[in-house]
Design an enzyme around this catalytic site. Sequence first.
Site, PDB file in Angstrom:
ATOM      1  N   CYS A 124       2.980 -11.476 -17.923  1.00 38.22           N
ATOM      2  CA  CYS A 124       1.833 -12.079 -17.246  1.00 38.22           C
ATOM      3  C   CYS A 124       0.650 -12.249 -18.192  1.00 38.22           C
ATOM      4  O   CYS A 124      -0.430 -12.675 -17.786  1.00 38.22           O
ATOM      5  CB  CYS A 124       1.434 -11.237 -16.037  1.00 38.22           C
ATOM      6  SG  CYS A 124       0.476 -12.145 -14.801  1.00 38.22           S
ATOM      7  N   HIS A 184       5.206 -14.583 -15.537  1.00 41.20           N
ATOM      8  CA  HIS A 184       6.228 -13.678 -14.999  1.00 41.20           C
ATOM      9  C   HIS A 184       7.643 -14.052 -15.439  1.00 41.20           C
ATOM     10  O   HIS A 184       8.606 -13.404 -15.007  1.00 41.20           O
ATOM     11  CB  HIS A 184       6.164 -13.577 -13.471  1.00 41.20           C
ATOM     12  CG  HIS A 184       4.943 -12.877 -12.960  1.00 41.20           C
ATOM     13  ND1 HIS A 184       4.908 -12.192 -11.767  1.00 41.20           N
ATOM     14  CD2 HIS A 184       3.694 -12.743 -13.481  1.00 41.20           C
ATOM     15  CE1 HIS A 184       3.701 -11.677 -11.575  1.00 41.20           C
ATOM     16  NE2 HIS A 184       2.943 -12.016 -12.614  1.00 41.20           N
ATOM     17  N   HIS A 206      -1.117  -9.950 -19.975  1.00 39.14           N
ATOM     18  CA  HIS A 206      -2.191  -8.972 -20.037  1.00 39.14           C
ATOM     19  C   HIS A 206      -2.474  -8.512 -21.467  1.00 39.14           C
ATOM     20  O   HIS A 206      -3.549  -7.989 -21.745  1.00 39.14           O
ATOM     21  CB  HIS A 206      -1.883  -7.771 -19.140  1.00 39.14           C
ATOM     22  CG  HIS A 206      -1.824  -8.099 -17.685  1.00 39.14           C
ATOM     23  ND1 HIS A 206      -1.629  -7.151 -16.711  1.00 39.14           N
ATOM     24  CD2 HIS A 206      -1.942  -9.283 -17.025  1.00 39.14           C
ATOM     25  CE1 HIS A 206      -1.622  -7.733 -15.517  1.00 39.14           C
ATOM     26  NE2 HIS A 206      -1.794  -9.031 -15.690  1.00 39.14           N
ATOM     27  N   ASP A 242      -7.109  -6.463 -17.217  1.00 43.01           N
ATOM     28  CA  ASP A 242      -5.995  -5.631 -16.769  1.00 43.01           C
ATOM     29  C   ASP A 242      -5.064  -5.316 -17.941  1.00 43.01           C
ATOM     30  O   ASP A 242      -4.965  -6.072 -18.899  1.00 43.01           O
ATOM     31  CB  ASP A 242      -5.231  -6.301 -15.626  1.00 43.01           C
ATOM     32  CG  ASP A 242      -5.190  -7.821 -15.737  1.00 43.01           C
ATOM     33  OD1 ASP A 242      -5.502  -8.370 -16.816  1.00 43.01           O
ATOM     34  OD2 ASP A 242      -4.844  -8.466 -14.752  1.00 43.01           O
ATOM     35  N   HIS A 291      -7.873 -14.855 -16.215  1.00 46.01           N
ATOM     36  CA  HIS A 291      -6.417 -14.802 -16.191  1.00 46.01           C
ATOM     37  C   HIS A 291      -5.893 -15.952 -17.034  1.00 46.01           C
ATOM     38  O   HIS A 291      -6.422 -17.057 -16.974  1.00 46.01           O
ATOM     39  CB  HIS A 291      -5.864 -14.912 -14.769  1.00 46.01           C
ATOM     40  CG  HIS A 291      -4.477 -14.355 -14.642  1.00 46.01           C
ATOM     41  ND1 HIS A 291      -3.386 -14.881 -15.324  1.00 46.01           N
ATOM     42  CD2 HIS A 291      -4.009 -13.289 -13.945  1.00 46.01           C
ATOM     43  CE1 HIS A 291      -2.316 -14.176 -15.030  1.00 46.01           C
ATOM     44  NE2 HIS A 291      -2.662 -13.198 -14.205  1.00 46.01           N
ATOM     45  N   GLU A 303      -0.632  -5.360 -11.475  1.00 47.46           N
ATOM     46  CA  GLU A 303       0.578  -5.985 -10.937  1.00 47.46           C
ATOM     47  C   GLU A 303       1.073  -5.283  -9.666  1.00 47.46           C
ATOM     48  O   GLU A 303       1.696  -5.904  -8.813  1.00 47.46           O
ATOM     49  CB  GLU A 303       1.692  -5.974 -11.990  1.00 47.46           C
ATOM     50  CG  GLU A 303       1.402  -6.814 -13.229  1.00 47.46           C
ATOM     51  CD  GLU A 303       1.356  -8.304 -12.949  1.00 47.46           C
ATOM     52  OE1 GLU A 303       1.718  -8.705 -11.820  1.00 47.46           O
ATOM     53  OE2 GLU A 303       0.948  -9.062 -13.844  1.00 47.46           O
TER      54      GLU A 303
END
EC number: 3.5.1.47
Length: 382
Positions: free
Chosen positions: A98, A353, A100, A73, A159, A132
């Site tokens: 996050c 986050h 990415h 992502d 992730h 997101e």
Amino acid sequence: MLSSKDLIDIRRHFHQIPELALQENETAKYLRDIIGSFKQDYLELKTIESLPTATLVHVNGSNPTRTIGYRCDIDALPVTEHTGLDYQSKNLGKMHACGHDIHMTVALGILNYFSEHQPKDNLVFFFQPAEESENGGKIAYELGVFQGKWCPDEFYGLHDNPQLPAGSIGCRMGTLFAGTTEVNVTLKGKGGHAAYPQLANDMVVSASEFISQVQTVISRSIDPIQSGVITFGKLTAGTIRNVIAGEARIEGTIRGLNQSMIKKIDARLKAIGKGIAISFDCDVDVELNQGGYLPVENNPELTDNFINFMKNNKQIEFIETKPAMTGEDFGYLLHKFPGTMFWLGVEDDSQLHSDTFNPKETSIEKGVKAIIQFIEFRMSNN
């Protein structure tokens, strides 16, 4: 092959240009510029007119028996960064909070390797916008992107995880991430003067009762061996202290570890809404929107193969993890294609986050090497 310094430089550039869902124009251009600098003998790049920030790359295999998909992502969050890093976000109010930027860099490292070392099987890399929000994976699937040579037989994605040691790989059989559903509840009654409640229909009271009753759903309607979460993060009603509110709105989220649980919770919320409407003689609209955020449920056979490889590779630190209540729209694609999602440890005191999230960059090269080794292992097994 990209060096450790190359990978870190790429990651830091991504980190400085975070963009929100479906607005990742500069990010997509930088991605494509880097991919364009790779050896092109085995590569074919594809863009999507209706999803312009998405990028797919096909790597032609030498003797393919399958097509292995790898997804990452590319979007960021509406967070103002407070890390104090020299390379922190240049886009005010936006941040790769996050990780990415880590995801993209790892994917580019893997792609670069296979651009120079032709794989046996075909590979498809999907650089996905809008994870997101706006469920970019679902959009791409519904646009018919994954057809013909672009259709993976199996899909993988990672992730980052600040709670795991840098460069470690985490995974589990079954559900890795929960599915999520947005909940919007609108209650309409009749406003009035605070001194004459009998002439009004107070939606603050009705909303409060709705919230109270929902608290029993997890404790009394869901198997206690399983897990679910309902959180209402926003309640809006009224304008001033001495006016009875004729309307209220509740906003929240549902998290569940499997789709049947989420559907059961959905049904209970709708039933409670109908009961409140009858009890308080008001209109109650319960709106539920899951979109593409289905539970991330790993394929048993592929995940067992993945975990065994990682466990038995002495160069890799493997950690078996518990399911998490975080959401991820890769769950939608895993409901369409068999595959596995896993964690890459990035070791940080700050959480995903948060505005101080600062993953360890040593995780990037370790992640690249681990995934390359797994893909080569996978291609050697018919």
